[in-house]
Design a protein around this motif. Structure first.
Motif, PDB file in Angstrom:
ATOM      1  N   VAL A 193       0.822  -1.216   0.000  1.00 21.61           N
ATOM      2  CA  VAL A 193       0.000   0.000   0.000  1.00 21.61           C
ATOM      3  C   VAL A 193       0.852   1.261   0.000  1.00 21.61           C
ATOM      4  N   PHE A 194       1.860   1.302   0.871  1.00 17.86           N
ATOM      5  CA  PHE A 194       2.619   2.533   1.061  1.00 17.86           C
ATOM      6  C   PHE A 194       3.994   2.526   0.402  1.00 17.86           C
ATOM      7  N   GLY A 195       4.421   1.393  -0.125  1.00 18.39           N
ATOM      8  CA  GLY A 195       5.665   1.337  -0.862  1.00 18.39           C
ATOM      9  C   GLY A 195       6.923   1.255  -0.039  1.00 18.39           C
ATOM     10  N   LEU A 196       6.798   1.016   1.253  1.00 18.83           N
ATOM     11  CA  LEU A 196       7.967   0.851   2.107  1.00 18.83           C
ATOM     12  C   LEU A 196       7.603   0.055   3.341  1.00 18.83           C
ATOM     13  N   HIS A 197       8.631  -0.530   3.958  1.00 20.37           N
ATOM     14  CA  HIS A 197       8.448  -1.304   5.191  1.00 20.37           C
ATOM     15  C   HIS A 197       8.017  -0.351   6.304  1.00 20.37           C
ATOM     16  N   PRO A 198       7.105  -0.767   7.196  1.00 23.14           N
ATOM     17  CA  PRO A 198       6.686   0.127   8.279  1.00 23.14           C
ATOM     18  C   PRO A 198       7.855   0.618   9.133  1.00 23.14           C
ATOM     19  N   ALA A 199       8.879  -0.218   9.314  1.00 17.27           N
ATOM     20  CA  ALA A 199      10.043   0.230  10.081  1.00 17.27           C
ATOM     21  C   ALA A 199      10.756   1.370   9.369  1.00 17.27           C
ATOM     22  N   GLU A 200      10.801   1.324   8.030  1.00 16.62           N
ATOM     23  CA  GLU A 200      11.405   2.414   7.261  1.00 16.62           C
ATOM     24  C   GLU A 200      10.577   3.691   7.394  1.00 16.62           C
ATOM     25  N   ASP A 201       9.262   3.527   7.375  1.00 15.97           N
ATOM     26  CA  ASP A 201       8.361   4.671   7.521  1.00 15.97           C
ATOM     27  C   ASP A 201       8.598   5.351   8.866  1.00 15.97           C
ATOM     28  N   ARG A 202       8.689   4.551   9.917  1.00 13.09           N
ATOM     29  CA  ARG A 202       8.940   5.100  11.253  1.00 13.09           C
ATOM     30  C   ARG A 202      10.315   5.751  11.322  1.00 13.09           C
ATOM     31  N   GLU A 203      11.308   5.128  10.714  1.00 11.22           N
ATOM     32  CA  GLU A 203      12.666   5.667  10.749  1.00 11.22           C
ATOM     33  C   GLU A 203      12.738   7.022  10.057  1.00 11.22           C
ATOM     34  N   LYS A 204      12.025   7.172   8.934  1.00  8.80           N
ATOM     35  CA  LYS A 204      12.016   8.443   8.214  1.00  8.80           C
ATOM     36  C   LYS A 204      11.436   9.553   9.077  1.00  8.80           C
ATOM     37  N   VAL A 205      10.342   9.254   9.757  1.00 11.87           N
ATOM     38  CA  VAL A 205       9.716  10.259  10.612  1.00 11.87           C
ATOM     39  C   VAL A 205      10.618  10.605  11.783  1.00 11.87           C
ATOM     40  N   ASN A 206      11.181   9.589  12.424  1.00  7.95           N
ATOM     41  CA  ASN A 206      12.058   9.831  13.565  1.00  7.95           C
ATOM     42  C   ASN A 206      13.316  10.589  13.167  1.00  7.95           C
ATOM     43  N   LEU A 207      13.843  10.327  11.977  1.00  7.36           N
ATOM     44  CA  LEU A 207      15.031  11.030  11.506  1.00  7.36           C
ATOM     45  C   LEU A 207      14.730  12.510  11.322  1.00  7.36           C
ATOM     46  N   PHE A 208      13.546  12.814  10.799  1.00  9.52           N
ATOM     47  CA  PHE A 208      13.146  14.200  10.623  1.00  9.52           C
ATOM     48  C   PHE A 208      13.030  14.894  11.965  1.00  9.52           C
ATOM     49  N   ARG A 209      12.463  14.185  12.937  1.00 12.40           N
ATOM     50  CA  ARG A 209      12.321  14.778  14.266  1.00 12.40           C
ATOM     51  C   ARG A 209      13.683  15.123  14.858  1.00 12.40           C
ATOM     52  N   VAL A 210      14.633  14.220  14.716  1.00 10.16           N
ATOM     53  CA  VAL A 210      15.957  14.443  15.294  1.00 10.16           C
ATOM     54  C   VAL A 210      16.643  15.621  14.628  1.00 10.16           C
ATOM     55  N   ARG A 211      16.557  15.683  13.312  1.00 10.34           N
ATOM     56  CA  ARG A 211      17.257  16.726  12.575  1.00 10.34           C
ATOM     57  C   ARG A 211      16.612  18.092  12.715  1.00 10.34           C
ATOM     58  N   LYS A 212      15.291  18.110  12.737  1.00  8.89           N
ATOM     59  CA  LYS A 212      14.579  19.379  12.745  1.00  8.89           C
ATOM     60  C   LYS A 212      13.977  19.728  14.099  1.00  8.89           C
ATOM     61  N   ASN A 213      14.111  18.834  15.070  1.00 11.18           N
ATOM     62  CA  ASN A 213      13.503  19.030  16.377  1.00 11.18           C
ATOM     63  C   ASN A 213      11.994  19.212  16.267  1.00 11.18           C
ATOM     64  N   LEU A 214      11.404  18.457  15.342  1.00  9.86           N
ATOM     65  CA  LEU A 214       9.979  18.541  15.140  1.00  9.86           C
ATOM     66  C   LEU A 214       9.308  17.195  15.368  1.00  9.86           C
ATOM     67  N   ALA A 215       8.064  17.256  15.753  1.00  7.69           N
ATOM     68  CA  ALA A 215       7.281  16.019  15.846  1.00  7.69           C
ATOM     69  C   ALA A 215       6.354  16.004  14.627  1.00  7.69           C
TER      70      ALA A 215
END
Length: 335
Positions: free
Chosen positions: A308-330
């Motif tokens: 459905v989404f074209g990526l593993h759920p762990a990859e999806d979570r990692e992308k979001v968490n990486l953005f949070r770390v880099r940008k200090n955003l949730a």
């Protein structure tokens, strides 16, 4: 208007909060003051420590005060992303409880319901939750009564589902304070044609179709409601057809005409969207997420997720968490 009749509202903003939620409430209040030519509303922007806060749009806001230094407010609204939390939870949660004991009405807009619930201040209160966060909220707070209504006012708790609902709430406050005439004029100023109140459900987009749930035929809409109430414990399409009073074949035809998908495809997308909320907004492992959306194990859920989404759920979570770390955003957030 005398000083004692003025309503002072605090807006507690967290890093990564949706900026539209703040402006959608302040602007109608500002306009009401101007139209009525009275100082009916005052507001203060707060952060936990009184320092600047960066919104999800990367716009920086300077807080007027810190949460622990605030006083003389009548209402306090939390504005945050679902993953937002206090830097010092024990101290800040205690401050929220102190304000509540002193008569302050507490509320939240969009993702702000998450930190308010984590503070233990929504137990026993009906809570409006944005449809995009509903699965994640239910998973983290199963004992809190969540509603799909755009606005929920339950005693001294006011929760709204998003930015547009925040505007509706502001108009409600204006009507209470200054009368319906002023509220209507404010709505006209902003070309806000439809003013919603309590008891109105959110308009939820249908899965991959150019429509919303309230635009669907009754049989299809009722079937979707049944699917929605059976995410964790899947129900058979044939059983749903029986309940809504049509044959399975009729239901298939009606679904395809209304949504472009079969009932089974639509149901799977609903479960996958719920899984994605849990992947992005919770810390649950894949097995727990699979069980929460009606799979016996993680493997088939992960396979469907990838389809459905074209990526593993762990990859999806990692992308979001990486953005949070880099940008200090949730992120991601909705308004």
């Amino acid at each position: 208007m005398s000083q004692k009749n003025k309503i002072t509202i605090g807006f507690l903003i967290f890093p990564g909060f949706p900026m539209a939620c703040l402006t959608s409430m302040i602007e109608p209040l500002r306009a009401a003051n101007e139209i009525a030519e009275v100082d009916a509303f005052d507001w203060v922007i707060l952060s936990e420590d009184g320092n600047t806060v960066t919104s999800s749009a990367q716009v920086v806001f300077q807080a007027d005060a810190g949460l622990h230094g605030v006083h003389d407010i009548d209402q306090l609204y939390l504005m945050a992303a679902p993953a937002s939390s206090f830097a010092d939870p024990s101290r800040s949660d205690a401050q929220l409880r102190k304000l509540e004991r002193h008569g302050v009405t507490l509320g939240a807009v969009s993702g702000g319901v998450f930190p308010l619930a984590r503070a233990g201040l929504l137990q026993g209160f009906r809570t409006s939750v944005h449809w995009c966060y509903a699965a994640a909220f239910a998973q983290e707070f199963p004992r809190i009564s969540a509603t799909n209504e755009v606005i929920s006012i339950d005693r001294r708790r006011i929760t709204v589902s998003g930015a547009a609902a925040g505007f509706d709430l502001a108009l409600h406050l204006v009507a209470e304070q200054l009368g319906q005439g002023v509220s209507t004029e404010v709505a006209c100023w902003f070309q806000h044609a439809l003013v919603r109140g309590q008891g109105v459900d959110q308009r939820v987009p249908t899965v991959r179709a150019e429509s919303t749930d309230d635009m669907l035929p009754t049989v299809v809409r009722e079937s979707i409601e049944l699917f929605s109430s059976h995410i964790e414990d899947p129900v058979k399409v044939a059983d749903v057809a029986d309940i809504v009073g049509v044959s399975a074949r009729q239901l298939e035809r009606m679904f395809r005409k209304a949504t472009g998908h079969s009932p089974l495809q639509y149901y799977r997308m609903m479960r996958m969207n719920a899984a994605r909320q849990l992947v992005r907004y919770s810390n649950d492992n894949m097995t727990a997420i699979a069980l929460a959306v009606g799979y016996a194990s993680a493997t088939p859920m992960i396979q469907n997720y990838k389809e459905v989404f074209g990526l593993h759920p762990a990859e999806d979570r990692e992308k979001v968490n990486l953005f949070r770390v880099r940008k200090n955003l949730a992120v991601p957030v909705v308004s």
